[in-house]
Design a protein around this motif. Sequence first.
Motif, PDB file in Angstrom:
ATOM      1  N   GLN A   1       1.094   4.059  -2.921  1.00 61.89           N
ATOM      2  CA  GLN A   1       0.886   5.487  -2.643  1.00 61.89           C
ATOM      3  C   GLN A   1       1.994   6.322  -3.271  1.00 61.89           C
ATOM      4  N   TYR A   2       3.242   5.873  -3.092  1.00 63.95           N
ATOM      5  CA  TYR A   2       4.361   6.589  -3.710  1.00 63.95           C
ATOM      6  C   TYR A   2       4.233   6.572  -5.232  1.00 63.95           C
TER       7      TYR A   2
ATOM      8  N   GLY B   1       1.535   6.396  -6.951  1.00 64.37           N
ATOM      9  CA  GLY B   1       0.452   7.313  -7.349  1.00 64.37           C
ATOM     10  C   GLY B   1       0.922   8.754  -7.415  1.00 64.37           C
TER      11      GLY B   1
ATOM     12  N   GLU C   1       0.828  -1.211   0.000  1.00 67.27           N
ATOM     13  CA  GLU C   1       0.000   0.000   0.000  1.00 67.27           C
ATOM     14  C   GLU C   1       0.863   1.262   0.000  1.00 67.27           C
ATOM     15  N   GLU C   2       1.930   1.258   0.752  1.00 67.67           N
ATOM     16  CA  GLU C   2       2.810   2.424   0.808  1.00 67.67           C
ATOM     17  C   GLU C   2       3.494   2.648  -0.534  1.00 67.67           C
TER      18      GLU C   2
END
Length: 592
Positions: free
Chosen positions: A391-392, A394, A387-388
Amino acid sequence: MTLDRWLSRLPIDTPSPLMKQIPTVLGFVVALALTFVPGVVRVSLPPYILAAVIVVVVATIAAVVVPWNRLHPGWTVAVPVLSLLGIGLLRLGTGGSASPFVVLTLIPFVIIASEPGRRNIAIAALTTLVVLFAPLFVDNAPTTPGDVVRALFSPLIYLIVAMVVNELAHRMRTQLTAASAAAQEREELLQQAVRAQDELVLNEARLKTANRLISSIWNAVTEQSVIGTDLDGIIDVWNPGSEKMLGLTEQQVLTARRSVTDFYLPSELEDRLRDMDARFTTVASADSFSALVDTVRAGSADIRDWTYVRADGKHVPVQVAATPRLDENGHRIGFIFVATDMTQAREFARLKDEFVGLISHELRTPLSSILGYLELMRDDDESPLSEEQLQYLGVAERNAHRLLRLVGDLLFTAQVESGRFPIEIRDVELRSVVIASVETSTPVAANAGVTLRSDVPDEPVELRGDALRLGQAVDNLVSNAVKFTPSGGTVTVSLRREGDEAIVAVTDTGIGIPAVELSRLSQRFFRASTATRNAVPGVGLGLTITKAIITAHGGRLEIASEEGVGTSISLRLPVSTPEAVAEALPGAGATL
């Protein structure tokens, strides 16, 4: 010291009691001296002579020591009254009625009568009456009827003389006061004239210096054209820079009474008039001049790009700053046009556009590759990201898309400046284009706390054009309106049809734009001062692209704004002349 200089120091206009007493003392001393000459004057009563001396001395001392300037002016008459009584005593001691010194009474009598005020007439007459009647009561000699007649008739004559003397003295004082005032006024006027003359000489020297400086500056301005006109546009000022830029001398222009519009490209004047909502088949001279000074007449300076036409027919691209020409009272008497030759600047801009277009084109390929690999990483099922990491990824993807849009805008503006950019003309339903733009901007407006409203008709509005480009133009306006509207404001997007035009209007209640900057909004990279002060992000390409798209469709862009109130931008597109769309932008790559 000469006699004239000595006399000039005497207070003759306002004599003191001592000055008035001196004639009386001199006459009294002469008379007293005659009493000591045997056989000249009969001394009948020596005590009266002594008393007369004492009274005159007391009067003279009083004239010296008494501070008369602290007392009422009427008290100064006491000195001549005492002197007159002293002369009366001298007369009693030297024969009474037969005394030869009765004539001395005239000196203090005249002094008393000439004092200001009508009461001094009575004082002079009564004092003289006492002096004249005294021998009748002191002498032991028998009184004859002639003595009585003289004693009564003389005071009457003295009374008449006192009245005349008092009136003459009054008039003389009035004339003297007026003369003194006139002399003082003349002196002041003379001093003012001298000061005015000195200031005139100084101002004349300053004016000559300023004229020389202005003339030097005026002759040194050879790279800018400065043209001055009257209220009707007739040229009356033509500097050396105008001669160099336009190829005509000052005498040729002023003698022929040329209009400033003679040196502008007619097609640009017509375009400006159309922007002002004035449609003409042929443009009259007065209307052409209005195209140049309409903004200036409204109270603002106007800076705009034009094309000058030289005397030999060559075209010179210029940037013209038009300002009002005022007289010393602040009234407008004409206009000033300061033009700068933009030939080199345009060439630099062309080279820059070519460079920007080349760089933008070269950047699109690696950016597209980056976005492709980012998408592969995100969709890799064999090696899923955390998930992290997603996020990066994105964040990187959003910034890459943003950079790709910026590169696309730069490439588009470079194509616009070169006169070639692709549009695909086909049937477009404008209502759906506007609704799609509103739906796209609704989430952004909601996050910014801005209310986004749409006002579109139920029936379709169809025209010929490029739906993608028209959507891009509307998107630019809506996103700008949301961006420049503070939280709590409103943005309204409307669509209507007026005659053979479809009008898309975007109105906001945002920070607004200063009136002097409205004419520059469609310039590349230009940002309004209100946007800079409020730190609103952007690069200043949105309106440039929008105007190019609308112009390519045969339409026009209208902007109205008030700082602190809001902005309204309208797109006017033709719906009945499809031929004009394909020919609106020369060289545009239109696909039908």
